[in-house]
Design a protein around this motif. Structure first.
Motif, short mmCIF file in Angstrom:
data_model
loop_
_atom_site.label_atom_id
_atom_site.label_comp_id
_atom_site.label_asym_id
_atom_site.label_seq_id
_atom_site.Cartn_x
_atom_site.Cartn_y
_atom_site.Cartn_z
N SER A 20 0.82 -1.21 0.00
CA SER A 20 0.00 0.00 0.00
C SER A 20 0.86 1.27 0.00
O SER A 20 0.35 2.36 -0.16
CB SER A 20 -0.95 0.00 1.19
N GLU A 388 -3.88 3.34 -0.43
CA GLU A 388 -4.54 2.79 0.77
C GLU A 388 -6.06 2.95 0.73
O GLU A 388 -6.74 2.62 1.70
CB GLU A 388 -3.94 3.42 2.03
N ARG A 392 -5.51 -1.86 3.15
CA ARG A 392 -4.12 -2.10 2.79
C ARG A 392 -3.90 -3.50 2.22
O ARG A 392 -2.82 -3.82 1.74
CB ARG A 392 -3.22 -1.91 4.02
#
Lengths: 438, 167
Positions: A20, A388, A392
């Motif tokens: 992420s 994100e 994640r």
């Protein structure tokens, strides 16, 4: 973030075990780029090279690339398709200079070495020397074998009129490579109908090639960046959407069905939407649903690493990603139609093509933002990007657009291939990189 | 000149070359509303890679077949297309008139002219942006000379990222 010890770190360092937070170095490092070429373009993967309809007749060829290597896609006398590398076995010359044409054989002009359309060397001038005054001068050594000096021949696979090639003859079958989830969207677009080539658009985008894959794995931006979509009601927050990827997380499909009901103000939360805005010429959006859609009005498919397959309402195209160093790629659009289209549908596809390509109402800005992201990466290579939205982890399937899961999925695959030292084979979503949830 | 050269009086020639110069001035001015006014209502404006043009492929980079579409493009440029701001500068060669015809009493000239467009981004050097030729049909209307057709066939093999403003 605190001041880093160095602005130009060596190596790629990920902040977390997941994907992420993507280090800018994956976009700016020339060594990383070369390793990507090795592992994604030259080994273990299929690359798009073209459409069968581009070379309908025996001897027809098209020059294109796999990664950064020049190759020729050609139809041989028996009607089969070969892909050979455009480098002469003698002095290494990239001998094929035309981008398309028809040949009975390939001849390198430098010393007239000539090859069959499949790439086998057939003749070498002065191979047995030249007779002069009763003796033979020169010539190739007696043990020279033409069989040992053909052009590099790639493995070829075709499906639905689309041609893929690989330098790796051990690569898995194309169908396994694409995987069952994405294959159904591939087959939806290329269901066996003959294709008609409408033409090309070519643009050079000064950004890392992965950014184009990410752009078409990113459903976050269309309603925000592409205000044209929103202004004229083509993108709405009530669009029914799905995101899917293959088991490795490398290929993906963004599937959306245009919302029809409800009052516009209630279904779009984007400030740029203007309900009263009308086109002067509404034919740009003269959309006629086609039976083969089976519902979705747009399916954008990314096949890692080399191609994007576009169905946006009635406009269909392939978009070939051709890297050129870590900071630039050429983006080649091939628009097509189907053999059974009537003239009205053909004109409709051509008119809707105004939305796409390097000047398109909703695609020109994609190239622009990619360029500016690359600029940011280059000046701040110690930093990282965020992906994100929606969490994640990597969700293999979501039924909404408010997530960057497809980008995380792609980098999960990227990390497994780039960090584990081996090739891409055996990569599974569980084998490190991002966490996966179903 | 060849024997089948087009005969034109000086006033017509002056007006025609003025149209070309004025078009270049307008599309370089940044006042995009000027652009559609150079065209007839049912005009054809196309920006076509030379490859598609010569191979008979119908796809264009942009293809507009009404003045309304040009106005929609202006709206897109101004309101919806996010892009790096840039200046552009057209250098257009003198037109060569290939054919003269009269349609419903109106004269139509079929012309051709080379062009080069330079792009200058802020804080950057000027670069060659797009080069090609115009294939035009110019029509005399009560409002003066207008383009019934302007087909920009460009040699440039690669578009440097994107084309936003009119060529």
């Amino acid at each position: 973030m605190t001041t880093p010890s160095t602005v130009f770190p060596t190596g790629v360092s990920w902040e977390t075990a997941g994907t992420s937070r993507i280090p800018f170095k994956v976009y700016t490092d020339e060594e990383v780029h070369k390793q990507e070429l090795e592992r994604f373009f030259y080994k273990g993967h299929w690359s798009y090279v073209g459409l069968e309809a581009e070379i309908p007749e025996p001897g027809d060829f098209k020059r294109t690339v796999v990664g950064e290597r020049s190759v020729i896609m050609v139809r041989d006398a028996e009607g089969g398709i070969s892909v050979v590398e455009n480098v002469c076995a003698h002095r290494g010359m990239r001998f094929c200079r035309e981008r398309h044409g028809n040949r009975k054989e390939f001849v390198c002009p430098y010393h007239q070495w000539n090859y069959t359309l499949k790439g086998d060397l057939q003749g070498v001038p002065f191979r047995r020397g030249v007779k002069q005054d009763g003796k033979v001068n020169g010539g190739m050594p007696a043990d020279f074998k033409v069989e040992d000096h053909g052009l590099t021949q790639l493995k070829v696979a075709t499906r639905g009129g689309v041609v893929f090639a690989s330098f790796d003859h051990e690569v898995e079958p194309l169908e396994d490579y694409i995987g069952p989830t994405i294959l159904q969207y591939f087959d939806r677009l290329f269901n066996g109908r003959k294709l008609r080539i409408l033409g090309y658009n070519r643009q050079r985008i000064p950004g890392n090639w992965k950014l184009m894959q990410e752009n078409i794995k990113d459903p976050y931006h269309p309603g925000l960046l592409h205000t044209w979509f929103v202004t004229f009601g083509l993108w709405r927050a009530d669009n029914k959407s799905e995101l899917k990827m293959d088991a490795h997380g490398r290929h993906a499909a963004m599937i959306s069905t245009r919302g029809q009901g409800g009052k516009a103000a209630q279904v779009t939360q984007v400030p740029s939407f203007k309900e009263s805005m009308q086109l002067n010429d509404p034919r740009f959006l003269d959309i006629v649903p086609e039976p083969w859609w089976n519902g979705p009005t747009a399916v954008m498919t990314t096949l890692f690493p080399s191609v994007i397959l576009q169905q946006q309402v009635n406009s269909v195209s392939t978009r070939h990603i051709q890297p050129d160093g870590h900071g630039s790629f050429d983006f080649v659009w091939t628009h097509f139609a189907f053999e059974d289209d009537d003239d009205e549908m053909l004109q409709r596809r051509l008119r809707q093509a105004n939305l796409f390509g390097p000047a398109g109402f909703v695609s020109a800005d994609d190239g622009e933002v990619i360029e500016f992201s690359q600029e940011g990466f280059e000046q701040k290579p110690f930093h990282r990007a965020l992906a994100e939205l929606g969490g994640r982890a990597v969700d293999l399937h979501t039924d909404h657009m408010v997530t960057e899961t497809l980008i995380r999925g792609m980098y999960g695959y990227w990390r497994r291939v780039m960090e584990e030292g081996g090739g891409p084979r055996g990569s599974t979503p569980q084998a490190g990189g991002a966490e996966v949830s179903q | 000149m060849s024997s089948n050269a087009i005969e034109m009086n000086f006033a017509d020639w002056f007006e025609l070359t003025n149209l070309y110069a004025d078009y270049a001035r307008a599309v370089d001015s940044g006042d995009w509303d000027l652009w559609p006014e150079f065209f007839t209502e049912d005009c054809l404006y196309r920006l076509v890679p030379r490859e598609n043009h010569e191979r008979g492929f119908p796809l264009a980079t942009l293809s507009f077949d009404s003045k309304g579409m040009l106005k929609d493009r202006v709206y897109g440029i101004r309101e919806t297309l996010f892009h790096d701001p840039y200046y552009q500068r057209h250098v257009t060669g003198a037109p060569v008139v290939r054919k003269v015809e009269a349609v419903a009493g109106n004269v139509r000239w079929h012309c051709e002219a080379n062009y080069a467009v330079f792009r200058t981004k802020l804080s950057e050097v000027s670069t060659v942006f797009n080069v090609g030729r115009y294939l035009d049909v110019v029509e005399r209307t009560p409002a003066g000379l207008k383009f019934a057709e302007r087909i920009c066939v460009y040699d440039s093999e690669m578009i440097p990222n994107s084309i936003i403003y009119p060529i």
